[in-house]
Design an enzyme around this catalytic site. Structure first.
Site, PDB file in Angstrom:
ATOM      1  N   GLU A 158     -34.213 -38.669   2.597  1.00 26.49           N
ATOM      2  CA  GLU A 158     -34.820 -37.496   3.253  1.00 26.49           C
ATOM      3  C   GLU A 158     -36.340 -37.580   3.182  1.00 26.49           C
ATOM      4  O   GLU A 158     -37.009 -36.609   2.813  1.00 26.49           O
ATOM      5  CB  GLU A 158     -34.320 -36.200   2.603  1.00 26.49           C
ATOM      6  CG  GLU A 158     -32.893 -35.866   2.932  1.00 26.49           C
ATOM      7  CD  GLU A 158     -32.518 -34.431   2.551  1.00 26.49           C
ATOM      8  OE1 GLU A 158     -33.169 -33.853   1.669  1.00 26.49           O
ATOM      9  OE2 GLU A 158     -31.568 -33.894   3.149  1.00 26.49           O
ATOM     10  N   GLU A 234     -25.144 -36.677   4.999  1.00 26.41           N
ATOM     11  CA  GLU A 234     -24.702 -35.786   3.924  1.00 26.41           C
ATOM     12  C   GLU A 234     -24.150 -34.536   4.579  1.00 26.41           C
ATOM     13  O   GLU A 234     -24.908 -33.740   5.135  1.00 26.41           O
ATOM     14  CB  GLU A 234     -25.868 -35.374   3.012  1.00 26.41           C
ATOM     15  CG  GLU A 234     -26.350 -36.433   2.069  1.00 26.41           C
ATOM     16  CD  GLU A 234     -27.534 -35.955   1.239  1.00 26.41           C
ATOM     17  OE1 GLU A 234     -27.682 -34.732   1.040  1.00 26.41           O
ATOM     18  OE2 GLU A 234     -28.321 -36.808   0.821  1.00 26.41           O
TER      19      GLU A 234
END
Ligand code: GLA
Length: 584
Positions: A158, A234
């Site tokens: 991320e 995710e």
């Protein structure tokens, strides 16, 4: 040519159309004797892949030393996954977030105060490369190119939520490639704002992280990446808890409906988490957005497989959804594992904590935990007060993260970073009274700009505005119960000072159990030397998971480090977890 390749709208594995049905399972959050069981249950739910991060901070605890055994025997985990017929997605970071201490960045990185973490700063990339030089050679045999289970490797984590230093991401890509990682590379980013712009790399597959609004999130991903497989890197089906916060849960039917949407859209998925496990020891991270909030010991995550490895409502619901889109093994859903019968453990022996401090660093002002070279654990500070009377004890820069103050050995108060407490009114009993401050590092921040923030006392201390000088600073790593702890039979049922408490209990057949501590306040627990983690009556978590393999037939040893006090010398083993009342 990597085993896993992409087409304009999907994956090919060894040239055949393939959909990744993955679930996150962090080997470092599960007792190694339970890895095979959890992997089998992943396959039986219908997954064809598992995903794991790799925590740099545990694998390289000191610069230049690679640890790859026991709980950190990643090659063994990969062999077990392969034996179960599962593929593996590896996420080596270097930053992993994951509610893990410091997001996996080792504490020793910040001994270089100028270092710019997660950037192309050579002070950072050089240590990353040195780590990859150690880590990757033992993993290369497990890549698909060598016949192993690893079909893809993630670059950073991320990154778009943190920075926009593309040169850094390019550096990581080159570092992986030049060290023999030929498999498919991918990034993962939240699908909001600029994340998918700043965190992606040309030629590297972009995946999205989200838990709901599936259509919108996939559309954003498609916008950012006009061609290639759609993958949710995710898929958040539950959430984690902070001390003092609510216990998070997510309705199984709601999560299953979103999984169905994802699969119906043809996307690949990594369910985060399939099995969350536990932040054993002192491995939990913390968030610091408006305020510092540490993550609890359990990482149950309301995942399909509970913290103790039992199929929960999501296991059944997800298996049904997956069966609509892919073959699911025609084998029965595993039954919950047996639990120990409930029992009471008497903590018969005690050893006070503060006398264990030795080898101080003497300086005018207190030294931070980082200055003392401490990864985790406690610091103790000692000086004397010049005069008797009431006054304000002020800690410049605050405390990292929770300080207990004692005057001549008597508790005088607590300051918490979480509440931004820096000042404590005190009554000094006499000139020359001993001032002691015991500070707990409650976990390093794992998300956002405060990763790497210091621990311990963070600046000079004043008493009524006058500098309080001449401090002894002690590191108390307490990784295990110190051999120097002098246990003596407990003279009273209650105890009101920081102390180790020890007791034994008998087990016939080892099985999972849960440690419940009504009447106790805050501390840590070990069973037969296995560090279960932190407990705190603030909740929401009220029991600690004790994995069956940590127990043995016959006599077992329980040790608690209680920081405040207990009204009872008893602990309880229960047959069900209590992670706190669910958030409404
Ligand atoms: C992000 C991170 C994960 C984890 C989740 C929340 O997606 O990439 O490591 O922190 O948030 O559980």
């Amino acid at each position: 040519m990597p085993a896993l390749t992409t087409t304009p709208d999907g994956f090919l594995l060894h040239g055949e159309p393939f959909r990744i049905l993955s679930g996150a399972l962090h080997y470092f959050r599960v007792h190694p004797d339970q890895w095979a069981d959890r992997l089998r249950k992943a396959r039986l739910m219908g997954l064809n892949t598992v995903e794991t991060y790799i925590p740099w901070n545990l694998h390289e605890p000191e610069p230049g030393t690679l640890v790859l055994d026991g709980l950190l025997d990643l090659p063994r985990f990969l062999r077990l996954a392969a034996a179960e017929g599962l593929h593996v997605l590896l996420r080596p970071g270097p930053f992993i977030c994951a509610e893990w201490d410091g997001g996996g960045l080792p504490h020793w990185l910040t001994t270089d105060p100028g270092i710019r973490l997660r950037t192309s700063d050579p002070r950072f990339t050089e240590v990353v490369d040195r780590y990859l030089d150690l880590l990757l050679p033992p993993l290369l045999p497990y890549l698909a190119a060598s016949g192993g289970p690893v079909i893809a490797v993630q670059v950073e984590n991320e990154y778009g939520a943190y920075g926009d230093d593309i040169a850094y991401l390019e550096h990581l890509e080159r570092s992986l490639r030049s060290r023999g990682v030929g498999e498919l590379l991918f990034t993962c980013d939240q699908t909001d704002g600029d994340h998918l712009k700043n965190g992606v790399l040309p030629g590297v597959l972009a995946t999205g992280t989200f838990g709901s609004r599936v259509d919108r999130s996939l559309a954003r991903l498609r916008e950012a990446q006009p061609e290639g497989p759609l993958m949710c890197g995710e898929f958040w089906i539950g959430w984690f808890d902070h001390w003092g916060g609510p216990h998070h849960g997510r309705d199984a039917a709601d999560a299953a409906a979103d999984l169905d949407r994802l699969l119906a859209a043809g996307a690949s998925v990594n369910i985060y988490m399939f099995h969350g496990g536990t932040n054993f020891g002192r491995t939990n991270g913390a968030n610091h957005h408006h305020t510092y909030v540490p993550t609890v010991t359990s990482y149950d995550y309301d995942a399909p497989l509970t913290e103790s490895g039992d199929p929960g409502p999501k296991y059944h619901a997800f298996r049904e959804v997956i069966a609509r889109h892919a073959p699911v093994p025609d084998e029965p859903v595993p039954a919950p594992s047996p639990k120990l019968p409930p029992a009471t453990v008497r903590l018969t022996h005690r050893a006070p904590l503060l006398p264990l401090a030795d080898r101080p660093v003497h300086a005018p002002d207190p030294r931070s935990a980082d200055d003392l070279g401490l990864r985790a654990g406690y610091t103790l500070y000692r000086t004397t007060a010049p005069a008797a009377g009431t006054g304000l004890l002020h800690f410049t820069g605050g405390v990292g993260d929770r300080a207990q103050v004692f005057l001549d050995g008597a508790p005088a108060g607590v300051l918490e970073r979480e509440r931004r407490e820096e000042t404590l009114p005190v009554r000094v009993p006499r000139a020359g009274a001993v001032v002691e401050v015991l500070v707990e590092n409650m976990g390093r921040v794992n998300y956002g700009p405060r990763i790497g923030a210091a621990k311990g006392l963070l600046g000079p201390v004043t008493l009524d505005g006058a500098p309080l000088r001449g401090w002894d600073s002690y590191a108390l790593p307490l990784d295990d119960v110190p051999a120097t702890a002098r246990f003596a039979p407990a003279a009273t049922p209650a105890c009101a000072e920081p102390a180790f408490h020890r007791g034994t209990f008998e087990v016939t057949t080892p099985a999972d159990t849960f440690l419940s501590l009504p009447g106790w306040t805050k501390g840590e627990a070990w069973v037969n030397g296995f560090h279960l983690g932190r407990y705190w009556n603030r909740g929401p978590q009220r029991t600690l998971y004790v994995p069956g393999p940590a127990l043995r037939p016959g006599t077992n040893d329980l040790v608690l480090l209680e920081l405040h006090g207990t009204i009872t010398p008893e602990a309880h083993l229960t047959d069900a977890p209590d992670l706190g009342p669910a958030a409404s």
